[in-house]
Design an enzyme around this catalytic site. Sequence first.
Site, PDB file in Angstrom:
ATOM      1  N   HIS A 229       1.590   4.562  -3.041  1.00  0.00           N
ATOM      2  CA  HIS A 229       1.686   6.026  -3.047  1.00  0.00           C
ATOM      3  C   HIS A 229       2.859   6.475  -3.913  1.00  0.00           C
ATOM      4  O   HIS A 229       2.761   7.477  -4.639  1.00  0.00           O
ATOM      5  CB  HIS A 229       1.871   6.543  -1.618  1.00  0.00           C
TER       6      HIS A 229
ATOM      7  N   GLU B 208      -5.517   7.282  -1.139  1.00  0.00           N
ATOM      8  CA  GLU B 208      -5.560   6.058  -0.345  1.00  0.00           C
ATOM      9  C   GLU B 208      -6.238   4.929  -1.114  1.00  0.00           C
ATOM     10  O   GLU B 208      -5.778   3.777  -1.082  1.00  0.00           O
ATOM     11  CB  GLU B 208      -6.279   6.304   0.982  1.00  0.00           C
TER      12      GLU B 208
ATOM     13  N   ASP C 291      -4.503   1.447  -2.227  1.00  0.00           N
ATOM     14  CA  ASP C 291      -5.126   0.149  -1.924  1.00  0.00           C
ATOM     15  C   ASP C 291      -5.239  -0.704  -3.187  1.00  0.00           C
ATOM     16  O   ASP C 291      -5.009  -1.924  -3.152  1.00  0.00           O
ATOM     17  CB  ASP C 291      -6.511   0.355  -1.322  1.00  0.00           C
TER      18      ASP C 291
ATOM     19  N   HIS D 151       0.839  -1.207   0.000  1.00  0.00           N
ATOM     20  CA  HIS D 151       0.000   0.000   0.000  1.00  0.00           C
ATOM     21  C   HIS D 151       0.870   1.252   0.000  1.00  0.00           C
ATOM     22  O   HIS D 151       0.618   2.193  -0.782  1.00  0.00           O
ATOM     23  CB  HIS D 151      -0.920  -0.007   1.217  1.00  0.00           C
ATOM     24  N   GLU D 152       1.886   1.292   0.858  1.00  0.00           N
ATOM     25  CA  GLU D 152       2.759   2.465   0.919  1.00  0.00           C
ATOM     26  C   GLU D 152       3.511   2.656  -0.395  1.00  0.00           C
ATOM     27  O   GLU D 152       3.705   3.793  -0.858  1.00  0.00           O
ATOM     28  CB  GLU D 152       3.743   2.331   2.082  1.00  0.00           C
TER      29      GLU D 152
END
Length: 444
Positions: A306, A380, A384, A302-303
């Site tokens: 970004h 976000e 995801d 997930h990070e």
Amino acid sequence: MGLAPGYICLQYGLNYSKFSFIGRFMHPFTAIFLAFVGASVLVRLWLGWRQIRHIRRHYASVPGAFADKISLEDHHRAADYSCARLRVARLMLAWETLWLLIWTIGGGIDAIDRWWSALGYGSMTTGIAVIGTLILLSSVLSLPFSLYQTFVIEERFGFNKTTLETWILDVLKTVLLIAAIGIPLVAAILWLMGEAGSEWWIYAWALWIGFNLLMLWAYPAFIAPLFNRFSPLEDSGLRQRIEGLLERCGFRSQGVFVVDGSRRSSHGNAYFTGFGNNKRILFYDTLLKSLSEDEVEAVLAHELGHFKRNHLKKTLMISAAFSLLGFALLAWLMESGWFYQSLGVTRPSTYGALILFVLVMPVFTYFINPLFSALSRKHEFEADEFAHSNSDYRALISALVNLYRDNASTLTPDPLHSMFYDSHPPATIRIDRLQAIAGGGSSA
């Protein structure tokens, strides 16, 4: 410097002979400023009231999607924790609003300015001293709330691991860092405002952007280690999985590190920090203790989402655009006498304009917060989706549930409060979105 704010305001700030107190309040911009202050305070209080009411309405039972994942006791703990923080936020709002009015239309900034100007220093030295005094006094005035939040609320709900000694050292380190980094930056901006001609705001904007990029690069290597210890990830199996994920995603970093977050709090987190060739992946030790290897990999995916979706670059570009507009507006206001007098400053100056602008602008920009919150939630969702494509989405859902539980994040936020403030989507919406992508059901 050692004088209390009350003494300075009494000694210097109650003399309104230089201009009419009534006339100042009759100025249209004063009325506009007070209207925005009042409106923003009322909206904040209303949203906080809505949040508490909504949480209490859903206090009796765990939302159905989480009934088999989170106990009723944990649900109550999250609700009580959220409401306790909101009640303290009300007091902070009243306190900060009071001092905003004291500093501005109450003559506080003017009092500090005249006190330093009477000492006979040059404009640059006086400007730095006035700004430094205001920052120091504002920091001192906020300390009781910081103490209460850390040693009462966080302690009551089992999060605080900070000792008073550590807290004091953190405060002192922060003050020294602000002085070491902030004084040269403020001096450079004030010099540009006074000496670089009518286009000073373009040069100041370029300096500000360069400073922010430098801080992004320097923070993980030079600043963060002043507050936390960073050690390489020792778990060889987990490290190999992480390195495999990084290779698949084309992400290069200076290493994977574990942060000793448990020295201060039991809250957990994971993120990557840095810029250019100085990027680092950081896991709180508290997070590694509470998640499985599959869950850690999913959180990291997930990070990385970004990064791969260029969220940092997009955020920097938006920030750069708004800061350019801000400096242009400051350049115009600096030449407008009404800007100073309507906000309680009798003597126009570069540093006076800078102080007033920094203090007052958040009152007017508060109402566009939902736009930035919406953009953050969009990011976000995109992260995801990336995690879903590069890891086990079920592990990500499980990790999210564990993080909501362990951090006592409410599962039942008020929709309007969430829309206005939350940088992350509510748990139910976020998990439903992940399951929809996977073509699954609608429960966690």
